[in-house]
Design an enzyme around this catalytic site. Sequence first.
Site, PDB file in Angstrom:
ATOM      1  N   SER A 238      -5.647  14.911 -12.785  1.00 24.89           N
ATOM      2  CA  SER A 238      -6.642  14.544 -12.969  1.00 24.89           C
ATOM      3  C   SER A 238      -7.608  16.208 -13.600  1.00 24.89           C
ATOM      4  CB  SER A 238      -7.793  13.731 -11.562  1.00 24.89           C
ATOM      5  OG  SER A 238      -9.449  13.636 -12.264  1.00 24.89           O
TER       6      SER A 238
ATOM      7  N   SER B  45      -7.559  16.346  -3.252  1.00 25.84           N
ATOM      8  CA  SER B  45      -6.229  15.487  -3.375  1.00 25.84           C
ATOM      9  C   SER B  45      -6.132  15.190  -4.437  1.00 25.84           C
ATOM     10  CB  SER B  45      -6.589  13.730  -3.253  1.00 25.84           C
ATOM     11  OG  SER B  45      -7.124  13.259  -4.109  1.00 25.84           O
ATOM     12  N   LYS B  46      -6.560  15.774  -5.786  1.00 23.63           N
ATOM     13  CA  LYS B  46      -6.101  15.830  -7.064  1.00 23.63           C
ATOM     14  C   LYS B  46      -5.172  16.662  -7.483  1.00 23.63           C
ATOM     15  CE  LYS B  46      -6.122  12.054  -9.040  1.00 23.63           C
ATOM     16  NZ  LYS B  46      -4.960  10.856  -8.953  1.00 23.63           N
TER      17      LYS B  46
ATOM     18  N   ASP C 277       1.042  -0.850   0.083  1.00 24.76           N
ATOM     19  CA  ASP C 277       0.418  -0.172   0.201  1.00 24.76           C
ATOM     20  C   ASP C 277       0.606   1.358  -0.294  1.00 24.76           C
ATOM     21  OD1 ASP C 277      -1.405   1.713   0.153  1.00 24.76           O
ATOM     22  OD2 ASP C 277      -2.939   0.906   2.221  1.00 24.76           O
TER      23      ASP C 277
ATOM     24  N   TYR D 110     -11.753  14.318  -3.942  1.00 28.71           N
ATOM     25  CA  TYR D 110     -10.436  13.116  -4.526  1.00 28.71           C
ATOM     26  C   TYR D 110      -9.914  15.107  -5.434  1.00 28.71           C
ATOM     27  CZ  TYR D 110      -9.593  10.671  -8.990  1.00 28.71           C
ATOM     28  OH  TYR D 110      -9.325  10.995 -10.451  1.00 28.71           O
TER      29      TYR D 110
HETATM   30  N1  LIG Z   1      -9.650   6.381 -15.438  1.00 35.67           N
HETATM   31  C1  LIG Z   1      -9.499   7.623 -15.538  1.00 35.67           C
HETATM   32  O1  LIG Z   1     -10.449   7.884 -16.494  1.00 35.67           O
HETATM   33  C2  LIG Z   1      -8.619   8.369 -14.770  1.00 35.67           C
HETATM   34  C3  LIG Z   1      -9.340   9.914 -14.839  1.00 35.67           C
HETATM   35  C4  LIG Z   1      -8.491  10.953 -14.314  1.00 35.67           C
HETATM   36  C5  LIG Z   1      -7.821  10.399 -13.755  1.00 35.67           C
HETATM   37  N2  LIG Z   1      -7.164   9.273 -13.637  1.00 35.67           N
HETATM   38  C6  LIG Z   1      -6.054   8.558 -12.426  1.00 35.67           C
HETATM   39  O2  LIG Z   1      -5.608   8.060 -13.485  1.00 35.67           O
HETATM   40  C7  LIG Z   1      -5.006   6.605 -11.812  1.00 35.67           C
HETATM   41  C8  LIG Z   1      -4.995   5.340 -12.614  1.00 35.67           C
HETATM   42  O3  LIG Z   1      -6.550   5.575 -12.420  1.00 35.67           O
HETATM   43  P1  LIG Z   1      -7.371   3.779 -13.421  1.00 35.67           P
HETATM   44  O4  LIG Z   1      -7.882   4.486 -13.878  1.00 35.67           O
HETATM   45  O5  LIG Z   1      -6.140   3.112 -14.186  1.00 35.67           O
HETATM   46  O6  LIG Z   1      -7.880   3.124 -12.092  1.00 35.67           O
HETATM   47  P2  LIG Z   1      -7.541   2.176 -11.459  1.00 35.67           P
HETATM   48  O7  LIG Z   1      -8.012   0.976 -12.611  1.00 35.67           O
HETATM   49  O8  LIG Z   1      -8.698   2.008 -10.194  1.00 35.67           O
HETATM   50  O9  LIG Z   1      -6.052   1.292 -11.254  1.00 35.67           O
HETATM   51  C9  LIG Z   1      -5.652   1.635  -9.522  1.00 35.67           C
HETATM   52  C10 LIG Z   1      -4.702   0.550  -9.509  1.00 35.67           C
HETATM   53  O10 LIG Z   1      -3.955   1.419  -8.423  1.00 35.67           O
HETATM   54  C11 LIG Z   1      -3.639   0.069  -7.404  1.00 35.67           C
HETATM   55  N3  LIG Z   1      -3.908   1.132  -5.976  1.00 35.67           N
HETATM   56  C12 LIG Z   1      -4.945   2.118  -5.730  1.00 35.67           C
HETATM   57  N4  LIG Z   1      -4.874   1.879  -4.265  1.00 35.67           N
HETATM   58  C13 LIG Z   1      -3.417   1.540  -4.537  1.00 35.67           C
HETATM   59  C14 LIG Z   1      -2.352   1.805  -2.745  1.00 35.67           C
HETATM   60  N5  LIG Z   1      -3.129   2.636  -1.679  1.00 35.67           N
HETATM   61  N6  LIG Z   1      -1.275   1.331  -2.777  1.00 35.67           N
HETATM   62  C15 LIG Z   1      -0.681   0.475  -3.546  1.00 35.67           C
HETATM   63  N7  LIG Z   1      -1.717   0.430  -5.506  1.00 35.67           N
HETATM   64  C16 LIG Z   1      -3.256   0.881  -5.245  1.00 35.67           C
HETATM   65  C17 LIG Z   1      -5.150  -0.664  -7.358  1.00 35.67           C
HETATM   66  O11 LIG Z   1      -4.654  -1.843  -7.265  1.00 35.67           O
HETATM   67  P3  LIG Z   1      -5.281  -2.785  -6.146  1.00 35.67           P
HETATM   68  O12 LIG Z   1      -6.671  -2.484  -5.628  1.00 35.67           O
HETATM   69  O13 LIG Z   1      -4.627  -3.718  -5.936  1.00 35.67           O
HETATM   70  O14 LIG Z   1      -4.272  -1.735  -4.918  1.00 35.67           O
HETATM   71  C18 LIG Z   1      -5.176  -1.015  -9.034  1.00 35.67           C
HETATM   72  O15 LIG Z   1      -3.462  -1.387  -9.802  1.00 35.67           O
HETATM   73  C19 LIG Z   1      -5.846   7.767 -10.519  1.00 35.67           C
HETATM   74  O16 LIG Z   1      -4.874   8.222 -10.097  1.00 35.67           O
HETATM   75  C20 LIG Z   1      -6.860   8.090 -10.794  1.00 35.67           C
HETATM   76  O17 LIG Z   1      -7.160   8.396 -10.302  1.00 35.67           O
HETATM   77  C21 LIG Z   1      -7.877   7.754 -13.837  1.00 35.67           C
END
Ligand SMILES: NC(=O)c1ccc[n+]([C@@H]2O[C@H](COP(=O)([O-])OP(=O)(O)OC[C@H]3O[C@@H](n4cnc5c(N)ncnc54)[C@H](OP(=O)(O)O)[C@@H]3O)[C@@H](O)[C@H]2O)c1
Length: 273
Positions: free
Chosen positions: A145, A161-162, A67, A158
């Site tokens: 984000s 934090s961002k 984590d 959210y």
């Molecule tokens: N998807 C979008 O549209 C979008 C838009 C803007 C920004 N973002 C940002 O892009 C990043 C990735 O997003 P995503 O959509 O790919 O998310 P996702 O599919 O939920 O993947 C997040 C990954 O982070 C891991 N994770 C979560 N909490 C963690 C922790 N405390 N320690 C270590 N690993 C952790 C999760 O696995 P575990 O649960 O096993 O830990 C997972 O592998 C994030 O920062 C998100 O805020 C995404």
Amino acid sequence: MPTSNHAFRDRVVVITGSAQGIGYAVAEMLASRGAYLILNARRSEKVAQAKAKLLSITPHVDGLAGDVSDESFTQELVRFAIERFGRLDILINNAGVAAGGLFKDTQGHAFRKVIDINLLGSVYPTLAALPELTKTQGSILFIGSVAGFAGLPRFAAYSSSKRALVNLAESLRTECWDEGVFVGIHYPGFTENEADKTTLDPMGREVVLQKRPGVRALSREQTATKILNQLEKRRFRMYSSKSAMAVDVFYRWFPGLFMRLIVLFRARIMAMQ
Ligand SMILES: NC(=O)c1ccc[n+]([C@@H]2O[C@H](COP(=O)([O-])OP(=O)(O)OC[C@H]3O[C@@H](n4cnc5c(N)ncnc54)[C@H](OP(=O)(O)O)[C@@H]3O)[C@@H](O)[C@H]2O)c1
């Protein structure tokens, strides 16, 4: 725009939260460009699965489950990368959780969890990696984000934090100005979610994210390509989509008007996941 094939060859990269989603897509792309990769996520079985998939592309991949909101784990993660591959060149602070719910309904511990993961979960790996990245003249990329440009209704934790990540990146960038370390922040536009992606509810419980209705999302590969471009060009601020850039520029030029539009469209924003 594709990145050049040699830019990441033999570079050692730690990507937090890389067992799925955007982080995994970035890892896959870096693997095919000759980088050495350290994967991470909390669930060890997910890390093992991601590692197994990448081993079909490169032998230079390993993973450590844990984590990122635990400072001592992040020190272990950085140590693991250096012991495993001899150095560290790039840290991508990608791990993050989505969170939604009205502020008045949010429990304090739920808010803290979002800050712990999204903000401190980028602070701790950066603190741990900075000495080595200073030696290697390496790179630190934060994943922000669109929700961090301005505070959005129903996304107080959210958005906070961002937004804080932007200020962190700006402070660090100016402190590292003469050190040769690249610091940047990437703003993904809406990117397609994994089917089991979760969000934190106001009680701090993880619930599976519903599909976003009527939202045209980028593919994870599109977002990953932009992230690699940014690392290669060493540009402080880059966006995955033109619309994300337009929203940021509009906010920075016309913050008052922007906030009025948010009020006007708040029902639509609050319906988003
Ligand atoms: N998807 C979008 O549209 C979008 C838009 C803007 C920004 N973002 C940002 O892009 C990043 C990735 O997003 P995503 O959509 O790919 O998310 P996702 O599919 O939920 O993947 C997040 C990954 O982070 C891991 N994770 C979560 N909490 C963690 C922790 N405390 N320690 C270590 N690993 C952790 C999760 O696995 P575990 O649960 O096993 O830990 C997972 O592998 C994030 O920062 C998100 O805020 C995404």
